[in-house]
Structures are given as structure tokens and as C-alpha cells.
Enzyme design. Structure first.
Site, mmCIF file in Angstrom:
data_model
loop_
_atom_site.group_PDB
_atom_site.id
_atom_site.type_symbol
_atom_site.label_atom_id
_atom_site.label_comp_id
_atom_site.label_asym_id
_atom_site.label_seq_id
_atom_site.Cartn_x
_atom_site.Cartn_y
_atom_site.Cartn_z
ATOM 1 N N PRO A 1 -30.113 18.778 -140.267
ATOM 2 C CA PRO A 1 -31.414 18.743 -139.603
ATOM 3 C C PRO A 1 -31.608 19.841 -138.573
ATOM 4 O O PRO A 1 -30.672 20.283 -137.912
ATOM 5 C CB PRO A 1 -31.417 17.378 -138.920
ATOM 6 C CG PRO A 1 -30.042 16.860 -138.992
ATOM 7 C CD PRO A 1 -29.175 17.870 -139.614
ATOM 8 N N GLU A 2 -32.852 20.256 -138.456
ATOM 9 C CA GLU A 2 -33.273 21.200 -137.423
ATOM 10 C C GLU A 2 -34.072 20.401 -136.386
ATOM 11 O O GLU A 2 -34.148 19.181 -136.479
ATOM 12 C CB GLU A 2 -34.118 22.317 -138.051
ATOM 13 C CG GLU A 2 -33.386 23.001 -139.206
ATOM 14 C CD GLU A 2 -34.191 24.111 -139.869
ATOM 15 O OE1 GLU A 2 -34.944 24.784 -139.164
ATOM 16 O OE2 GLU A 2 -34.049 24.289 -141.080
ATOM 17 N N ARG B 1 -20.051 15.952 -145.175
ATOM 18 C CA ARG B 1 -19.248 17.172 -145.071
ATOM 19 C C ARG B 1 -18.356 17.254 -143.840
ATOM 20 O O ARG B 1 -17.614 18.208 -143.684
ATOM 21 C CB ARG B 1 -20.164 18.403 -145.145
ATOM 22 C CG ARG B 1 -20.609 18.675 -146.562
ATOM 23 C CD ARG B 1 -21.618 19.792 -146.633
ATOM 24 N NE ARG B 1 -21.023 21.100 -146.441
ATOM 25 C CZ ARG B 1 -21.742 22.218 -146.448
ATOM 26 N NH1 ARG B 1 -23.048 22.163 -146.635
ATOM 27 N NH2 ARG B 1 -21.156 23.369 -146.264
#
Length: 272
Positions: A2-3, A114
Site C-alpha cells: 500500500p501507498e 512476503r
DNA sequence: CTTTCAGCCTGGGCGC
DNA sequence: TGCGCCCAGGCTGAAA
């Protein structure tokens, strides 16, 4: 993953769900995230949830309306998610749950495929505060942008990703902002004139604001605390549109290039 | 000081 | 079905 708009969305939706909840304990399922200090959070109440840069910050106080004693800051990186959910029978590790805040019969789970995400515990806000400027703050203006850029010879797309200057812009929105501003991603940051800087500053605010309004962009796995997805992917003008028509000049000139091993999308005709 | 670049991790999708 | 390769919205620290 996310940004800024996605993190803002997560914080806004999570806040009413978890504020006031009492922490029983913190469970850690990933050795990278082990921290003996988490014990201190037991029996504390969650009093605030907000965004700082790309991090979700959760404040803990010993009792209601007391000053926060601790701040848990979660950086989701590429694949992190924060999910508020009922206790499940499933093994946490099967679902990539890395850290769990247990509150009665519900859990706040930090899920991260990840394992790039980070969690830090701090006893003051100052330690968490970023030196960089938040583009949604009132002090982000063309003049400020010009000052931050200074004599930087980095390409403007790469410059926009620099979290030590401006927090929150990532790979998707950098491409979208430069398209909106009609500025080529390859231009050297220091070469932008006043008009172009003005357009970049305005586009940054506009693109991020609209993305926040639409709860962010969802491609594969961005979800908020309810497992809901954003809508902004329907408004993207260049990102992931290689070979398609430009929504502004109508030419089939949306191209993809690599900058710092990251994909950049742009219109070869109308971004100069 | 500035800028680049490998490395951190896992999984999905593709071509063969 | 399997294997290898490429890709992924982020950031750090070492090197140039």
C-alpha cells in the site's frame, strides 16, 4: 503493497473497530518480528489509530482517557494487511499471520505473505515521526516542493518515490501523478520550471485525495481491515495500461519503462 | 554529499 | 503437472 491512500483507508476503517478494545496479549508467529517489549501492552486499551507516512500507528494507554504510553507502528511494505477478525480455529501460520493482537474474542492480525513488513514499538510519537513532508498536509506547496527538490539530478519519477523527502507516494501514484501533471517521468527533478512544479504539486494532492475518497487501489491483495477492497483501480489513467489509448490525447501511446528496476507508465505524447 | 543497485521474501502467472 | 522464469503498489545499506 500500500501507498498513502491505502494506508489512510486502512487506518480510517480500523479506528472505529478497535478503539476502546483491551489487549490481552500479543502473539508473534514470525521470528523476524520477535520483541520482548510487546509484553508491556497487555491490559492496555487502544486509544488511537492513524496514518503516519505509509505506516499505521496504534496508540495504547493504561486506561480510558489516559495519555498513550506506547505506539505500535506497522509498515505493510508490499503484501502486509491488518485484519480485524473473529477468533478462528485455523493455524495462524497457514494464513501468513505474523503478529496477532488478541482482544477478547477478536484478533487484530498482521498478515504478510512476503514478510517485508515491519512492526516497531515506541514509547513516544517523536521517535516515529518522519522528517519528510506529508503531501496531504497544508504545508505541501509548489514552493516547498521546489525547495525539497533543490538541485537533485534524479529523474522526477524516482524522486517522487523518495520517502526521505516526501512520504507516501509509491510506484502506482508516481506514474499517475506525472500523467496528471503532463510531466515526463524521465525529466531531471531540478529541470522542472515553476509551472511544472505547480502542476506536480497540484496533481499530487488531487490524485491522492481522489484515491483516498475511493478507498485506494486494489490489484491483487490490498484489503482493508474488513477484507474489503478499494475502487481507485477504475480511475487509473496510465498504470498497467501499456499499449492502450491515452485517456487525454486518445493516441495508443501508453508506454512502460523501467526506472530503478520498477515499472513506470506514461503517455509518450502528452507528458513532456 | 548524492545516486545506484542488490537483497530481503513468497506466490501467481506464464511459456515450454 | 512440473519447472524455470518473470513479475509484484517498498525500503535498506553498502558501494560507487
Amino acid at each position: 503493497m500500500p501507498e498513502l491512500p491505502e494506508v489512510e483507508t486502512i487506518a480510517r476503517k480500523l479506528a472505529p473497530q478497535i478503539i476502546g478494545k483491551k489487549v490481552d496479549q500479543i502473539l508473534v508467529f514470525d521470528s523476524k518480528l520477535k520483541n520482548p517489549k510487546y509484553k508491556k501492552l497487555s491490559a492496555h486499551l487502544i486509544t488511537k489509530v492513524f496514518r503516519s507516512g505509509k505506516q499505521v500507528v496504534i496508540a495504547f494507554a493504561p486506561k480510558k482517557s489516559a495519555e498513550a504510553e506506547y505506539y505500535l507502528s506497522v509498515h505493510l511494505r508490499m503484501t502486509g494487511r491488518l485484519l480485524w477478525q473473529k477468533k478462528s480455529q485455523q493455524d495462524a501460520r497457514e494464513k501468513h499471520v505474523r503478529l496477532r493482537v488478541v482482544c477478547g474474542n477478536q484478533n487484530l492480525d498482521f498478515v504478510d505473505v512476503r514478510r517485508f513488513g515491519t512492526v516497531t514499538l515506541s514509547d513516544t510519537l517523536e521517535k516515529l515521526e518522519q522528517k519528510a513532508l506529508d503531501p496531504m498536509s497544508a504545508s505541501f506547496t509548489k514552493t516547498q516542493l521546489k525547495e525539497l527538490i533543490g538541485k537533485s539530478k534524479q529523474e522526477i519519477k524516482s524522486w517522487l518515490l523518495r520517502q526521505d523527502r516526501l512520504v507516501g507516494i509509491g510506484n502506482i501514484y508516481a506514474s499517475e501523478i506525472l500523467f496528471e501533471a503532463k510531466v515526463s517521468p524521465f525529466r531531471l527533478a531540478c529541470s522542472l520550471n515553476d509551472k511544472e512544479l505547480e502542476r506536480v504539486a497540484k496533481s499530487t494532492k488531487a490524485v491522492l485525495k481522489k484515491a483516498i475518497k475511493n478507498c485506494g487501489t486494489t490489484f491483487s491483495d490490498f484489503q482493508d481491515s474488513n477484507g474489503e477492497i478499494g475502487n481507485y483501480q477504475n480511475y487509473l489513467k496510465v498504470y498497467q495500461r501499456e499499449g492502450e489509448s491515452c485517456k487525454r490525447c486518445k493516441n495508443k501511446l501508453i508506454q512502460r519503462a523501467a526506472q530503478q528496476q520498477r515499472s513506470t507508465f506514461y503517455c509518450a505524447r502528452c507528458q513532456l
